[in-house]
Design an enzyme around this catalytic site. Structure first.
Site, mmCIF file in Angstrom:
data_model
loop_
_atom_site.group_PDB
_atom_site.id
_atom_site.type_symbol
_atom_site.label_atom_id
_atom_site.label_comp_id
_atom_site.label_asym_id
_atom_site.label_seq_id
_atom_site.Cartn_x
_atom_site.Cartn_y
_atom_site.Cartn_z
ATOM 1 N N LEU A 77 44.788 9.879 7.193
ATOM 2 C CA LEU A 77 44.307 10.862 5.676
ATOM 3 C C LEU A 77 44.054 12.171 6.173
ATOM 4 O O LEU A 77 44.158 13.692 5.983
ATOM 5 C CB LEU A 77 43.158 10.686 4.750
ATOM 6 C CG LEU A 77 43.911 9.867 3.630
ATOM 7 C CD1 LEU A 77 42.670 9.014 3.528
ATOM 8 C CD2 LEU A 77 44.923 9.455 2.914
ATOM 9 N N GLY A 78 43.676 11.838 7.607
ATOM 10 C CA GLY A 78 42.641 13.038 8.157
ATOM 11 C C GLY A 78 42.361 12.372 9.283
ATOM 12 O O GLY A 78 42.456 11.334 9.458
ATOM 13 N N GLU A 79 41.834 13.792 11.171
ATOM 14 C CA GLU A 79 41.590 13.291 11.999
ATOM 15 C C GLU A 79 40.308 14.283 11.582
ATOM 16 O O GLU A 79 40.341 15.399 11.564
ATOM 17 C CB GLU A 79 42.677 13.310 13.474
ATOM 18 C CG GLU A 79 41.765 13.014 14.168
ATOM 19 C CD GLU A 79 42.758 13.757 15.729
ATOM 20 O OE1 GLU A 79 42.617 13.182 16.683
ATOM 21 O OE2 GLU A 79 43.717 13.217 15.099
ATOM 22 N N GLY A 80 39.016 14.455 12.312
ATOM 23 C CA GLY A 80 38.384 15.286 13.741
ATOM 24 C C GLY A 80 37.647 14.526 14.281
ATOM 25 O O GLY A 80 38.483 13.574 15.062
ATOM 26 N N PHE A 82 35.250 12.701 14.465
ATOM 27 C CA PHE A 82 34.784 11.238 14.588
ATOM 28 C C PHE A 82 36.098 9.873 14.959
ATOM 29 O O PHE A 82 35.029 9.313 14.873
ATOM 30 C CB PHE A 82 33.749 11.097 13.199
ATOM 31 C CG PHE A 82 34.842 11.381 12.031
ATOM 32 C CD1 PHE A 82 35.892 10.571 11.841
ATOM 33 C CD2 PHE A 82 34.995 13.005 11.539
ATOM 34 C CE1 PHE A 82 36.975 10.986 10.417
ATOM 35 C CE2 PHE A 82 35.645 12.796 10.575
ATOM 36 C CZ PHE A 82 37.437 12.635 10.027
ATOM 37 N N GLY A 83 37.203 11.087 14.949
ATOM 38 C CA GLY A 83 37.942 9.531 14.303
ATOM 39 C C GLY A 83 38.993 10.367 13.194
ATOM 40 O O GLY A 83 39.504 11.243 13.717
ATOM 41 N N VAL A 85 40.963 8.961 10.129
ATOM 42 C CA VAL A 85 40.558 8.701 7.982
ATOM 43 C C VAL A 85 41.705 7.727 7.283
ATOM 44 O O VAL A 85 43.108 8.197 7.620
ATOM 45 C CB VAL A 85 40.211 9.050 6.880
ATOM 46 C CG1 VAL A 85 39.689 8.794 6.087
ATOM 47 C CG2 VAL A 85 38.667 9.791 8.277
ATOM 48 N N LYS A 109 36.909 5.619 7.363
ATOM 49 C CA LYS A 109 36.315 6.531 8.146
ATOM 50 C C LYS A 109 36.249 5.734 8.924
ATOM 51 O O LYS A 109 35.054 4.967 9.033
ATOM 52 C CB LYS A 109 35.674 7.541 8.277
ATOM 53 C CG LYS A 109 35.186 8.790 9.296
ATOM 54 C CD LYS A 109 33.943 9.045 8.760
ATOM 55 C CE LYS A 109 34.652 10.782 8.082
ATOM 56 N NZ LYS A 109 32.540 11.141 7.808
ATOM 57 N N ASP A 203 27.247 21.626 7.194
ATOM 58 C CA ASP A 203 28.581 21.793 8.375
ATOM 59 C C ASP A 203 29.122 22.683 6.099
ATOM 60 O O ASP A 203 29.872 21.334 6.238
ATOM 61 C CB ASP A 203 28.476 20.414 8.119
ATOM 62 C CG ASP A 203 29.523 20.415 8.878
ATOM 63 O OD1 ASP A 203 30.129 22.054 9.600
ATOM 64 O OD2 ASP A 203 30.618 19.963 9.589
#
Length: 263
Positions: A77-80, A82-83, A85, A109, A203
């Site tokens: 679903l996504g990336e940041g 942290f790693g 999702v 996550k 944030d």
């Protein structure tokens, strides 16, 4: 016209835009020389045993591996920092995995090794979202801490982040929907500031505002959150943290320690 300072990038002269994008690469910690301390910076203890809410479900790594169909790439679903999702499915009110398309849809996550968002921020997420409940805060369902694995399980937000709608979708978000999203995010932030135990979010940006199928918005990612002032205290000291382009420029450029006042 511009909801946050960072979204003015494309309207800056090329030299300024390039410099800002370079600064943005450091993302979460606003200055390299501000080293993360081992102390109680967030107002939370790094010992996870002290922070787990009994309302949270404790998943095994194998359960979440099955729920996400072995963390397959097409479920990302996504990336940041942290790693990744992943989209997954579990049985309602249970840690048992469900077949894809059945049961309760969740977002998982997964903290990757050497991630920018480390264990302390993972603990902060469990601590704050395990205790805070509001219709404009994303719901944390459970967690997994097994060997080196650190995972969090959230409610699934069908329309993704506000960032995706503003910058990555070909169809613009209608203005009534934008206003609904902004109002919901503001209500979530107000709840954090004026609650019995104030929280400084630190944030607030479009990628951390998630939207459900009805365009209700919820704040997510509490890794940088900090416990606010309580009792007769009027302020707390904090290092400069956040994301370049979304924090006030004067705050970023002039403060090594700052005071966040009760709102």
């Amino acid at each position: 016209k511009f909801p946050v300072w960072g979204e003015m990038l494309n309207h800056f002269p090329p030299s300024i835009a390039a410099e800002t994008r370079y600064l943005n690469s450091s993302n979460r910690d606003l200055a390299d020389h501000f080293q993360r301390k081992l102390g109680d910076e967030n107002g939370v203890d790094a010992s996870i045993e002290k922070k787990i809410s009994p309302k949270l479900l404790e998943f095994t790594f194998q359960e979440l591996k099955s729920a996400t169909v072995n963390f397959r790439p097409d479920s990302i679903l996504g990336e940041g920092g942290f790693g990744y999702v992943f989209k997954g499915w579990i049985e309602p009110n249970s840690t048992a995995p469900a077949k894809p398309g059945t049961g309760l849809t969740v977002a998982v996550k997964s903290l990757k090794e050497n991630a920018l968002q480390g264990h302390r921020e993972w603990v902060a997420e469990v601590d704050f979202l395990g205790q805070l409940h509001h219709k404009h805060l994303v719901k944390l369902i459970g967690y997994c801490i097994e060997d080196d694995q650190r995972l969090l399980v959230y409610e699934f937000m069908a329309r993704g982040s506000l960032e995706n709608h503003l910058f990555r979708r070909t169809l613009p978000l209608p203005w009534p929907c934008r206003m609904k999203v902004v109002l919901g995010a503001a209500k979530g932030l107000a709840f954090l500031h004026v609650g019995p135990k104030p929280v400084i979010y630190r944030d607030f940006k479009t990628s951390n505002i998630l939207i459900d199928a009805e365009y209700n918005s919820k704040l997510s990612d509490f890794g940088l959150a900090k416990a606010g002032p309580q009792g007769d205290k009027t302020h707390v000291s904090t290092r400069v943290l956040g994301t370049y382009g979304y924090a006030a420029p004067e705050y970023v450029m002039t403060a090594s320690e700052s005071f966040c006042w009760r709102c």
